[in-house]
Design a protein around this motif. Sequence first.
Motif, PDB file in Angstrom:
ATOM      1  N   GLY A 106      -6.655  10.743   8.763  1.00 17.36           N
ATOM      2  CA  GLY A 106      -5.956  11.240   7.590  1.00 17.36           C
ATOM      3  C   GLY A 106      -6.805  11.621   6.798  1.00 17.36           C
ATOM      4  N   GLN A 107      -7.984  10.676   6.454  1.00 21.41           N
ATOM      5  CA  GLN A 107      -9.090  10.975   5.466  1.00 21.41           C
ATOM      6  C   GLN A 107      -9.891  11.993   5.404  1.00 21.41           C
ATOM      7  OE1 GLN A 107     -10.758   7.181   5.458  1.00 21.41           O
ATOM      8  NE2 GLN A 107      -8.990   6.120   4.324  1.00 21.41           N
ATOM      9  N   ILE A 156      -2.897  16.010  -1.739  1.00 20.48           N
ATOM     10  CA  ILE A 156      -2.361  17.080  -1.190  1.00 20.48           C
ATOM     11  C   ILE A 156      -0.884  16.558  -1.070  1.00 20.48           C
ATOM     12  CG2 ILE A 156      -2.271  18.949   0.166  1.00 20.48           C
ATOM     13  CD1 ILE A 156      -4.975  18.181   1.156  1.00 20.48           C
ATOM     14  N   PRO A 157       0.161  17.390  -1.630  1.00 21.41           N
ATOM     15  CA  PRO A 157       1.625  17.121  -1.285  1.00 21.41           C
ATOM     16  C   PRO A 157       1.686  17.236   0.134  1.00 21.41           C
ATOM     17  CG  PRO A 157       1.361  19.105  -2.849  1.00 21.41           C
ATOM     18  CD  PRO A 157       0.109  18.623  -2.520  1.00 21.41           C
ATOM     19  N   LEU A 200       8.614  20.254  -0.377  1.00 19.22           N
ATOM     20  CA  LEU A 200       7.388  20.499  -1.125  1.00 19.22           C
ATOM     21  C   LEU A 200       7.351  20.963  -2.609  1.00 19.22           C
ATOM     22  CD1 LEU A 200       5.138  21.833   1.785  1.00 19.22           C
ATOM     23  CD2 LEU A 200       4.954  19.679   0.723  1.00 19.22           C
ATOM     24  N   GLU A 217      10.301  17.839  -7.355  1.00 11.17           N
ATOM     25  CA  GLU A 217       9.427  16.844  -8.028  1.00 11.17           C
ATOM     26  C   GLU A 217      10.330  15.481  -7.511  1.00 11.17           C
ATOM     27  OE1 GLU A 217       6.759  16.982  -9.354  1.00 11.17           O
ATOM     28  OE2 GLU A 217       6.644  18.915 -10.278  1.00 11.17           O
ATOM     29  N   ASP A 244       0.824  -1.220  -0.061  1.00 10.48           N
ATOM     30  CA  ASP A 244       0.001  -0.048   0.015  1.00 10.48           C
ATOM     31  C   ASP A 244       0.950   1.241   0.044  1.00 10.48           C
ATOM     32  OD1 ASP A 244      -2.122   1.761  -0.068  1.00 10.48           O
ATOM     33  OD2 ASP A 244      -2.567   1.539   1.995  1.00 10.48           O
ATOM     34  N   ARG A 245       1.439   1.555  -1.270  1.00  7.60           N
ATOM     35  CA  ARG A 245       2.201   2.809  -1.343  1.00  7.60           C
ATOM     36  C   ARG A 245       1.239   3.699  -2.129  1.00  7.60           C
ATOM     37  NH1 ARG A 245       4.886   2.591   2.602  1.00  7.60           N
ATOM     38  NH2 ARG A 245       6.730   1.421   2.833  1.00  7.60           N
ATOM     39  N   VAL A 246       1.728   5.108  -1.805  1.00  9.44           N
ATOM     40  CA  VAL A 246       0.812   6.021  -2.577  1.00  9.44           C
ATOM     41  C   VAL A 246       1.875   6.924  -3.068  1.00  9.44           C
ATOM     42  CG1 VAL A 246      -0.629   8.229  -2.334  1.00  9.44           C
ATOM     43  CG2 VAL A 246      -1.150   6.332  -0.870  1.00  9.44           C
ATOM     44  N   ALA A 247       1.753   7.144  -4.652  1.00  9.01           N
ATOM     45  CA  ALA A 247       2.819   7.960  -5.433  1.00  9.01           C
ATOM     46  C   ALA A 247       2.876   9.428  -4.811  1.00  9.01           C
ATOM     47  CB  ALA A 247       2.577   7.685  -6.692  1.00  9.01           C
ATOM     48  N   PRO A 248       3.993   9.967  -4.880  1.00  3.61           N
ATOM     49  CA  PRO A 248       4.247  11.349  -4.509  1.00  3.61           C
ATOM     50  C   PRO A 248       3.180  11.950  -5.476  1.00  3.61           C
ATOM     51  CG  PRO A 248       6.362  10.352  -4.882  1.00  3.61           C
ATOM     52  CD  PRO A 248       5.369   9.261  -5.403  1.00  3.61           C
ATOM     53  N   ASN A 249       2.957  13.157  -4.901  1.00  5.55           N
ATOM     54  CA  ASN A 249       2.071  14.180  -5.683  1.00  5.55           C
ATOM     55  C   ASN A 249       2.848  15.089  -6.153  1.00  5.55           C
ATOM     56  OD1 ASN A 249      -0.932  13.566  -5.459  1.00  5.55           O
ATOM     57  ND2 ASN A 249      -0.559  14.199  -3.168  1.00  5.55           N
ATOM     58  N   PRO A 250       2.717  15.754  -7.243  1.00  2.00           N
ATOM     59  CA  PRO A 250       3.524  16.991  -7.968  1.00  2.00           C
ATOM     60  C   PRO A 250       3.963  17.896  -6.900  1.00  2.00           C
ATOM     61  CG  PRO A 250       1.679  16.401  -9.308  1.00  2.00           C
ATOM     62  CD  PRO A 250       1.073  15.488  -8.026  1.00  2.00           C
ATOM     63  N   ALA A 251       5.143  18.452  -7.182  1.00  2.00           N
ATOM     64  CA  ALA A 251       5.574  19.460  -6.390  1.00  2.00           C
ATOM     65  C   ALA A 251       4.664  20.812  -6.530  1.00  2.00           C
ATOM     66  CB  ALA A 251       7.285  19.762  -6.663  1.00  2.00           C
ATOM     67  N   ILE A 252       5.000  21.689  -5.341  1.00  2.00           N
ATOM     68  CA  ILE A 252       4.135  22.748  -5.444  1.00  2.00           C
ATOM     69  C   ILE A 252       5.175  23.905  -6.413  1.00  2.00           C
ATOM     70  CG2 ILE A 252       3.625  24.869  -4.139  1.00  2.00           C
ATOM     71  CD1 ILE A 252       1.974  22.506  -3.364  1.00  2.00           C
ATOM     72  N   ALA A 311      -0.840  22.350   0.313  1.00  2.00           N
ATOM     73  CA  ALA A 311       0.189  21.417   0.706  1.00  2.00           C
ATOM     74  C   ALA A 311      -0.086  21.330   2.330  1.00  2.00           C
ATOM     75  CB  ALA A 311       1.597  22.150   0.325  1.00  2.00           C
ATOM     76  N   VAL A 312       0.823  20.193   2.865  1.00  2.00           N
ATOM     77  CA  VAL A 312       0.677  20.111   4.292  1.00  2.00           C
ATOM     78  C   VAL A 312       2.074  19.880   4.857  1.00  2.00           C
ATOM     79  CG1 VAL A 312      -0.188  18.252   6.025  1.00  2.00           C
ATOM     80  CG2 VAL A 312      -1.590  19.190   4.280  1.00  2.00           C
ATOM     81  N   ASN A 371       6.430  10.275   1.507  1.00  2.00           N
ATOM     82  CA  ASN A 371       7.175  10.442   0.337  1.00  2.00           C
ATOM     83  C   ASN A 371       8.217  11.378   0.619  1.00  2.00           C
ATOM     84  OD1 ASN A 371       5.994   8.215  -1.316  1.00  2.00           O
ATOM     85  ND2 ASN A 371       4.360   9.440  -1.665  1.00  2.00           N
ATOM     86  N   ARG A 372       7.752  12.605   1.193  1.00  2.00           N
ATOM     87  CA  ARG A 372       8.763  13.650   1.373  1.00  2.00           C
ATOM     88  C   ARG A 372       9.069  13.668   2.977  1.00  2.00           C
ATOM     89  NH1 ARG A 372       5.658  15.592  -3.048  1.00  2.00           N
ATOM     90  NH2 ARG A 372       7.001  16.424  -4.692  1.00  2.00           N
ATOM     91  N   GLU A 424      -1.602  12.362   1.555  1.00  2.00           N
ATOM     92  CA  GLU A 424      -1.001  12.230  -0.051  1.00  2.00           C
ATOM     93  C   GLU A 424      -2.175  11.834  -0.972  1.00  2.00           C
ATOM     94  OE1 GLU A 424       3.209  12.299  -0.381  1.00  2.00           O
ATOM     95  OE2 GLU A 424       2.037  13.397  -1.895  1.00  2.00           O
ATOM     96  N   ALA A 474      -8.031  15.044   5.173  1.00  2.00           N
ATOM     97  CA  ALA A 474      -7.853  15.813   3.807  1.00  2.00           C
ATOM     98  C   ALA A 474      -8.931  16.236   3.246  1.00  2.00           C
ATOM     99  CB  ALA A 474      -7.136  14.614   3.240  1.00  2.00           C
TER     100      ALA A 474
END
Lengths: 347, 77
Positions: free
Chosen positions: A327-328, B10-11, B65, B68, A212-220, A341-342, B28-29, B6, A331
């Motif tokens: 968390g859910q 939201i990053p 944050l 990438e 159960d891994r979540v891919a990183p979201n794009p950077a800000i 961002a958090v 992740n970060r 995540e 969010a």
Amino acid sequence: MFKVVHYLNQFFANIGGEEKAHIPPEVREGFVGPGMAFNNAFKGEAQIVATVICGDSYFAENTQDALKQIIEMVKKYNPDIFIAGPAFNAGRYGTACATIAKAVKDELGIPVVTGMYIENPGVDLYKKDIYIISTKDNAAGMREAVPKMAALALKLAKGEEIGTPDQEGYIERGIRKNYFASERGSKRAVDMLIKKIKGEPFETEFKMPIFDRVAPNPAIKDITKAKIALVTSGGIVPKGNPDRIESSSASKFGKYDIEGVYDLTSETFETAHGGYDPVYANQDPDRVLPVDVLRELEKEGKIGSLHRYYYATVGNGTSVKNAAKFGQEIAKELIADGVQAVILTST
Amino acid sequence: MVKEIERAGIPVVHMCTIVPISKTVGANRIVPTVAIPHPLGNPALSKEEEKALRRKLVEKALKALQTEIQEQTVFED
């Protein structure tokens, strides 16, 4: 008789609670605390010759140094078996037990056994490497855990064959073992299918690992325009803990308005967390939740804004199920409030 | 909590002291912090030095944050 070295944290060694969690490794001759129950369970076949003790925070913060010292301490007694814990659902303690047990196994080549609750973070880190007896989530499970740990340790020391996780009580290590089944595969498969269709319980012969891994979201892209929210598992709450968030095994989280708050002080905020020494966080809660610095950055235009509310819970033996639910819910609110961002802080 | 935030899109940057636990949890970060009872402070320093230390760590989190990444990344110095 087999010689055993036992590892304990400051709490189980009766040295103290969180206020003593910073003590460096030390060694004592013979058994300490739960060591007595182990000696009884060994029934004369093995005996604890020394007990190594280390504070949970000390080990977590100085892992490499502490590990080196502890290995030297263990080596001196030339043991046949190494036992760590059990740690139940104590995260730092479990991580320490498993890290040390693995290092002892690798460097001294002797059998190691530890014990903990399935959700302890030490389990996912090292279950593939070592035997971890599955225990209850609190010390009330000591009486059940000790005989299983002792029995498995003796079997390992004697070089006896180790049974399945179910038989021995350890947490699955993901190891597949060949054996001769009495019936051929096609029959076993059809039997299993029929059970499944009837809705009866059945046991697969090939468990698939769960990832159960979540891919990183794009950077800000532009942080100077982003609305940033603070979330913490470090238990920072307004003084008096208005929501009565539990000091361990939290069943809820809190949402707190920090509009107009530029600095968290000992008069206005505190920690509700029961799993670390609260002195420093109570003196200056910014040490856990950096509101002061984010306000500065906001004023200087280095971030868009700090979200009006922060969210807090106590991450201390909190079940994974509850934490995921928090968390859910958090969010969902953050998205509705346009947070981009958090920063999540943990102790 | 980190993972669910995540997952919601939201990053999130996790600031914590025990990095192996953060990795197991699926952050992740990751920005490593000072110590368990005071991740973003150090009572041994003066008030000003301590705030400067905290600011440096938060700035590192902001940088994380804005970076990438493809996989779990620990943002060291």
